[in-house]
Design a protein around this motif. Structure first.
Motif, PDB file in Angstrom:
ATOM      1  N   THR A  81      18.018  -0.338  11.066  1.00 25.34           N
ATOM      2  CA  THR A  81      17.514   0.026  12.390  1.00 25.34           C
ATOM      3  C   THR A  81      17.074  -1.216  13.158  1.00 25.34           C
ATOM      4  O   THR A  81      17.424  -1.398  14.333  1.00 25.34           O
ATOM      5  N   MET A  82      16.314  -2.075  12.511  1.00 24.75           N
ATOM      6  CA  MET A  82      15.887  -3.318  13.145  1.00 24.75           C
ATOM      7  C   MET A  82      17.093  -4.155  13.555  1.00 24.75           C
ATOM      8  O   MET A  82      17.112  -4.757  14.639  1.00 24.75           O
ATOM      9  N   LEU A  83      18.097  -4.179  12.697  1.00 26.93           N
ATOM     10  CA  LEU A  83      19.312  -4.959  12.945  1.00 26.93           C
ATOM     11  C   LEU A  83      19.999  -4.503  14.231  1.00 26.93           C
ATOM     12  O   LEU A  83      20.327  -5.309  15.110  1.00 26.93           O
ATOM     13  N   VAL A  84      20.182  -3.208  14.356  1.00 26.39           N
ATOM     14  CA  VAL A  84      20.890  -2.659  15.512  1.00 26.39           C
ATOM     15  C   VAL A  84      20.047  -2.785  16.777  1.00 26.39           C
ATOM     16  O   VAL A  84      20.546  -3.190  17.829  1.00 26.39           O
ATOM     17  N   VAL A  85      18.765  -2.438  16.688  1.00 24.21           N
ATOM     18  CA  VAL A  85      17.911  -2.472  17.883  1.00 24.21           C
ATOM     19  C   VAL A  85      17.759  -3.901  18.404  1.00 24.21           C
ATOM     20  O   VAL A  85      17.804  -4.139  19.615  1.00 24.21           O
ATOM     21  N   MET A  86      17.593  -4.860  17.502  1.00 22.72           N
ATOM     22  CA  MET A  86      17.497  -6.254  17.935  1.00 22.72           C
ATOM     23  C   MET A  86      18.787  -6.704  18.602  1.00 22.72           C
ATOM     24  O   MET A  86      18.765  -7.387  19.637  1.00 22.72           O
ATOM     25  N   SER A  87      19.916  -6.310  18.037  1.00 18.22           N
ATOM     26  CA  SER A  87      21.213  -6.678  18.602  1.00 18.22           C
ATOM     27  C   SER A  87      21.402  -6.065  19.988  1.00 18.22           C
ATOM     28  O   SER A  87      21.844  -6.740  20.928  1.00 18.22           O
ATOM     29  N   LEU A  88      21.068  -4.785  20.136  1.00 16.60           N
ATOM     30  CA  LEU A  88      21.212  -4.109  21.428  1.00 16.60           C
ATOM     31  C   LEU A  88      20.324  -4.754  22.489  1.00 16.60           C
ATOM     32  O   LEU A  88      20.751  -4.951  23.637  1.00 16.60           O
ATOM     33  N   THR A  89      19.102  -5.086  22.109  1.00 19.87           N
ATOM     34  CA  THR A  89      18.164  -5.661  23.073  1.00 19.87           C
ATOM     35  C   THR A  89      18.627  -7.036  23.534  1.00 19.87           C
ATOM     36  O   THR A  89      18.563  -7.354  24.731  1.00 19.87           O
ATOM     37  N   ALA A  90      19.115  -7.841  22.596  1.00 19.11           N
ATOM     38  CA  ALA A  90      19.610  -9.169  22.956  1.00 19.11           C
ATOM     39  C   ALA A  90      20.815  -9.083  23.894  1.00 19.11           C
ATOM     40  O   ALA A  90      20.927  -9.864  24.852  1.00 19.11           O
ATOM     41  N   ARG A  91      21.683  -8.118  23.656  1.00 19.63           N
ATOM     42  CA  ARG A  91      22.859  -7.977  24.520  1.00 19.63           C
ATOM     43  C   ARG A  91      22.489  -7.425  25.890  1.00 19.63           C
ATOM     44  O   ARG A  91      23.126  -7.759  26.893  1.00 19.63           O
ATOM     45  N   PHE A  99      19.204 -16.933  28.439  1.00 21.59           N
ATOM     46  CA  PHE A  99      19.365 -15.621  27.808  1.00 21.59           C
ATOM     47  C   PHE A  99      20.840 -15.209  27.731  1.00 21.59           C
ATOM     48  O   PHE A  99      21.207 -14.359  26.923  1.00 21.59           O
ATOM     49  N   GLY A 100      21.683 -15.781  28.582  1.00 22.03           N
ATOM     50  CA  GLY A 100      23.083 -15.402  28.617  1.00 22.03           C
ATOM     51  C   GLY A 100      23.994 -16.289  27.792  1.00 22.03           C
ATOM     52  O   GLY A 100      25.184 -15.992  27.638  1.00 22.03           O
ATOM     53  N   LYS A 101      23.453 -17.376  27.278  1.00 29.36           N
ATOM     54  CA  LYS A 101      24.290 -18.295  26.503  1.00 29.36           C
ATOM     55  C   LYS A 101      24.626 -17.707  25.140  1.00 29.36           C
ATOM     56  O   LYS A 101      23.776 -17.117  24.479  1.00 29.36           O
ATOM     57  N   ILE A 102      25.874 -17.883  24.738  1.00 25.18           N
ATOM     58  CA  ILE A 102      26.307 -17.352  23.446  1.00 25.18           C
ATOM     59  C   ILE A 102      26.751 -18.494  22.533  1.00 25.18           C
ATOM     60  O   ILE A 102      27.193 -19.551  23.002  1.00 25.18           O
ATOM     61  N   VAL A 118      22.185 -16.129  21.046  1.00 25.11           N
ATOM     62  CA  VAL A 118      21.179 -16.574  20.075  1.00 25.11           C
ATOM     63  C   VAL A 118      19.796 -16.701  20.702  1.00 25.11           C
ATOM     64  O   VAL A 118      18.793 -16.297  20.102  1.00 25.11           O
ATOM     65  N   PHE A 119      19.718 -17.265  21.906  1.00 22.49           N
ATOM     66  CA  PHE A 119      18.401 -17.431  22.534  1.00 22.49           C
ATOM     67  C   PHE A 119      17.745 -16.075  22.772  1.00 22.49           C
ATOM     68  O   PHE A 119      16.563 -15.886  22.471  1.00 22.49           O
ATOM     69  N   ALA A 120      18.503 -15.129  23.318  1.00 19.06           N
ATOM     70  CA  ALA A 120      17.963 -13.791  23.573  1.00 19.06           C
ATOM     71  C   ALA A 120      17.525 -13.135  22.266  1.00 19.06           C
ATOM     72  O   ALA A 120      16.453 -12.514  22.194  1.00 19.06           O
ATOM     73  N   THR A 121      18.339 -13.283  21.221  1.00 18.42           N
ATOM     74  CA  THR A 121      17.989 -12.727  19.916  1.00 18.42           C
ATOM     75  C   THR A 121      16.715 -13.366  19.382  1.00 18.42           C
ATOM     76  O   THR A 121      15.858 -12.689  18.797  1.00 18.42           O
ATOM     77  N   VAL A 137      14.232 -14.649  21.140  1.00 25.94           N
ATOM     78  CA  VAL A 137      13.086 -14.155  21.903  1.00 25.94           C
ATOM     79  C   VAL A 137      12.642 -12.786  21.378  1.00 25.94           C
ATOM     80  O   VAL A 137      11.449 -12.539  21.168  1.00 25.94           O
ATOM     81  N   VAL A 138      13.613 -11.901  21.150  1.00 25.73           N
ATOM     82  CA  VAL A 138      13.287 -10.559  20.615  1.00 25.73           C
ATOM     83  C   VAL A 138      12.599 -10.695  19.262  1.00 25.73           C
ATOM     84  O   VAL A 138      11.575 -10.038  19.000  1.00 25.73           O
ATOM     85  N   ALA A 139      13.145 -11.539  18.397  1.00 23.35           N
ATOM     86  CA  ALA A 139      12.592 -11.702  17.052  1.00 23.35           C
ATOM     87  C   ALA A 139      11.176 -12.282  17.093  1.00 23.35           C
ATOM     88  O   ALA A 139      10.282 -11.808  16.378  1.00 23.35           O
ATOM     89  N   ILE A 140      10.950 -13.283  17.925  1.00 19.64           N
ATOM     90  CA  ILE A 140       9.627 -13.916  18.010  1.00 19.64           C
ATOM     91  C   ILE A 140       8.583 -12.922  18.502  1.00 19.64           C
ATOM     92  O   ILE A 140       7.491 -12.799  17.930  1.00 19.64           O
ATOM     93  N   LEU A 141       8.918 -12.186  19.563  1.00 22.75           N
ATOM     94  CA  LEU A 141       7.963 -11.208  20.102  1.00 22.75           C
ATOM     95  C   LEU A 141       7.675 -10.103  19.091  1.00 22.75           C
ATOM     96  O   LEU A 141       6.516  -9.684  18.922  1.00 22.75           O
ATOM     97  N   ALA A 142       8.726  -9.612  18.413  1.00 27.51           N
ATOM     98  CA  ALA A 142       8.528  -8.555  17.411  1.00 27.51           C
ATOM     99  C   ALA A 142       7.681  -9.066  16.248  1.00 27.51           C
ATOM    100  O   ALA A 142       6.816  -8.340  15.732  1.00 27.51           O
ATOM    101  N   ALA A 143       7.916 -10.311  15.828  1.00 30.79           N
ATOM    102  CA  ALA A 143       7.146 -10.881  14.714  1.00 30.79           C
ATOM    103  C   ALA A 143       5.673 -11.011  15.093  1.00 30.79           C
ATOM    104  O   ALA A 143       4.781 -10.712  14.288  1.00 30.79           O
ATOM    105  N   ILE A 144       5.397 -11.440  16.324  1.00 31.60           N
ATOM    106  CA  ILE A 144       4.006 -11.573  16.780  1.00 31.60           C
ATOM    107  C   ILE A 144       3.318 -10.208  16.777  1.00 31.60           C
ATOM    108  O   ILE A 144       2.187 -10.061  16.277  1.00 31.60           O
TER     109      ILE A 144
END
Length: 446
Positions: A300-310, A325-328, A335-338, A340-347
Motif C-alpha cells: 500500500t505504501m509502495l503504490v500510494v507513494m508512487s501515485l503521489t509522486a506522479r 518535482f517534474g524531473k525524472i 525521484v525528487f517528488a518521491t 519529498v513524499v518519503a521525507i514528509l511521511a517519515a517525519i
C-alpha cells in the motif's frame, strides 16, 4: 492517442499494483471498527463499498484512456473542467492539493501500523514502533526509485505473499474448528450501531478499496492501457473483494462484536486478536497475520507513494510546482517528488497520535477527490468525443452520476455530523493551497 503500448506494466503487473495498493491498513485494522459497529452485517458493508468503488474505478478507467497521462487526480479535472485551460488548471489544483495531504498522511499511517504489527507479532520488536515505521518508509522509498518494470515484478511477489498468507488464515479458521457459525447470528443487531450499523460503516470500508484508481492514475506506465486498465480494475476488485470477505467472515466466526466491545484495544488488530485467542493451538498463526499485514502495508505504501509522486510530476509539468518535482531519472522515476513524499511521511510517522489525528481531520479530502473525478467524466463526456479505441465505461453517461450519488449517500451522515475541527482543518488546508496557487500563477504569468 498517447501511450497505446509504451508502458512497462503488463496486465498481471497492473492487477497486482491495484490489489497491492488496496490490501493494506484498512482490512487489517479498520475492518475491526466495521465489525464492532455492524457485527456480522459488516460483510454487507464491504460488499456495498466494493460496488461503489468499482463504479468509481471504471469512471477513472474511462478518464485515463481519454486523457492518457499519469497523475490523473490532477490531469482529469485540468483537462475536463473549466471553459479555459487556466480554469481547468485551478480545478486540477483543488483536486490534487487535498490528495497530497491525504496520501502523505496515509503513507505515514501505514508505516505506523507496520511497527504495530511487527511489535505485537514478534517480541524482539517490542517498543520499536517508531524506528520500524521510519525504516519502512525508507525501504518503500528505495523500492519506488527502482525501474518501473523491476518494481512491477517485485510487487507481484509481495502481492503473491499477501494472498497466500490471507488464504492460510482463512483456511486455518475452518479446518481447526475455531470458526463458529453461531457467531454470525443474529446477523444485523450484534454491532454497537444496531440494525443499520452496516450502512454507517460503508465509508470506512470504502477506504479499503481506495487504490482501485492506481493504474488509472499512472496510465503512462501501462502497456496497451485501453485494454489493460479496465481489465485490471475488474480483475483486481474481484480478487480483493473475495479475499476481504474471506478474512472478515473468518474473523467474525472466531470473535464477536461483543468481544471487540469488551476489548477496545483489539478493534484495530482484529485478525491478530482472532489468531491470538481462538487459534492458540496454532501458535505460528499470529506471526502469519503479522507477516501478511506487513506485506499488505508495504505494498500500500509502495503504490500510494508512487501515485503521489506522479501527481506531483503532472502538476510540475504545468509549472504549478517547481521544476525539480517534474524531473525524472534514467529509470523514468520522478525521484525528487518521491523523495519529498518519503521525507514528509517519515517525519509524520515519528508522531503516531498526531498521524491518526491527521487521518481523521483529512477525511473529507478523499470524498472531494472522488467527487471531482466523477464530475470530470461528466464534463468530459459532454465536451469531447470518445477517442478512437478508448475504453467506454458500462452504463455510459449514467455511470459517473451513479458513482457520484452513491458516494454522497454513503458520506452524507459523516459530513453532517462531522467535527468542527474536520471542517476547520479542511478549510484551512485549502486556503493555504489557494494562496499558494495565486502566488505561483502570478509568478508563471509574469
Amino acid at each position: 492517442m498517447e501511450n497505446n503500448n509504451g508502458g512497462s506494466l503488463n496486465l498481471l503487473a497492473a492487477v497486482t499494483m491495484i490489489a497491492g495498493g488496496m490490501i493494506g491498513s484498512a482490512i487489517f485494522s479498520l475492518s475491526g471498527l466495521t465489525m464492532y459497529t455492524a457485527g456480522p452485517a459488516a460483510i454487507l458493508s464491504w460488499i456495498i463499498a466494493a460496488l461503489i468503488m468499482l463504479c468509481y474505478g471504471l469512471v477513472c478507467a474511462e478518464l485515463a484512456t481519454r486523457f492518457p497521462k499519469s497523475g490523473g487526480v490532477f490531469v482529469f479535472p485540468t483537462k475536463a473542467l473549466g471553459k479555459t485551460e487556466k480554469q481547468g488548471r485551478f480545478w486540477g489544483w483543488i483536486s490534487v492539493w487535498g490528495y497530497f495531504n491525504a496520501n502523505i498522511v496515509a503513507v505515514a499511517f501505514a508505516a505506523i501500523y507496520v511497527g504495530t504489527y511487527l511489535s505485537v507479532g514478534f517480541p524482539v520488536f517490542e517498543g520499536m514502533q517508531i524506528p520500524l515505521a521510519v525504516g519502512s518508509v525508507i525501504l518503500v522509498y528505495l523500492m519506488n526509485i527502482m525501474k518501473m518494470s523491476s518494481l512491477g515484478k517485485l510487487n507481484n511477489i509481495l502481492v503473491a505473499g499477501i494472498v497466500i498468507t490471507m488464504l492460510i488464515y482463512i483456511i486455518t479458521s475452518i479446518v481447526t474448528g475455531a470458526f463458529e457459525t453461531s457467531n454470525l447470528i443474529p446477523f444485523f443487531s450484534q454491532g454497537a450501531g444496531g440494525d443499520l450499523g452496516f450502512i454507517s460503516v460503508v465509508p470506512t470500508a470504502m477506504t479499503g478499496y481506495g487504490s482501485i484508481v492506481a493504474v488509472s492514475f499512472m496510465v503512462q506506465e501501462v502497456k496497451n492501457p485501453n485494454r489493460n486498465v479496465p481489465r485490471a480494475v475488474l480483475i483486481a476488485m474481484t480478487i480483493v473483494c473475495l479475499l476481504y470477505l474471506g478474512m472478515i467472515v473468518a474473523t467474525l466466526g472466531m470473535i464477536s462484536a461483543d468481544f471487540l466491545a469488551d476489548n477496545p484495544g483489539m478493534r484495530y488488530i482484529p485478525m491478530y486478536a482472532a489468531a491470538f485467542t481462538k487459534l492458540a493451538s496454532v501458535p505460528w498463526m499470529s506471526k502469519v497475520i503479522s507477516i501478511s499485514a506487513l506485506l499488505a502495508l508495504i505494498t500500500t505504501m509502495l503504490v500510494v507513494m508512487s501515485l503521489t509522486a506522479r501527481a506531483m510530476k503532472a502538476v510540475s509539468d504545468t509549472k504549478l510546482l517547481p521544476e525539480a518535482f517534474g524531473k525524472i531519472s534514467s529509470n523514468g522515476i520522478p525521484v525528487f517528488a518521491t523523495s519529498v513524499v518519503a521525507i514528509l511521511a517519515a517525519i509524520i510517522s515519528f508522531f503516531p497520535d498526531f498521524t491518526e489525528l491527521l487521518v481523521n481531520l483529512g477525511a473529507l479530502f478523499a470524498v472531494m477527490v472522488t467527487v471531482m473525478t466523477n464530475i470530470s467524466l461528466i464534463a468530459a463526456q459532454k465536451k469531447f468525443p470518445l477517442p478512437e479505441g478508448a475504453f467506454k465505461a458500462p452504463l455510459g453517461k449514467a455511470l459517473p452520476w451513479i458513482s457520484l450519488v452513491l458516494t454522497f449517500i454513503c458520506n452524507i451522515s459523516a459530513i453532517i455530523s462531522g467535527n468542527i475541527l474536520v471542517y476547520a482543518f479542511t478549510l484551512g488546508w485549502y486556503v493555504i493551497g489557494i494562496i499558494y496557487y495565486k502566488i505561483r500563477v502570478r509568478k508563471i504569468d509574469n
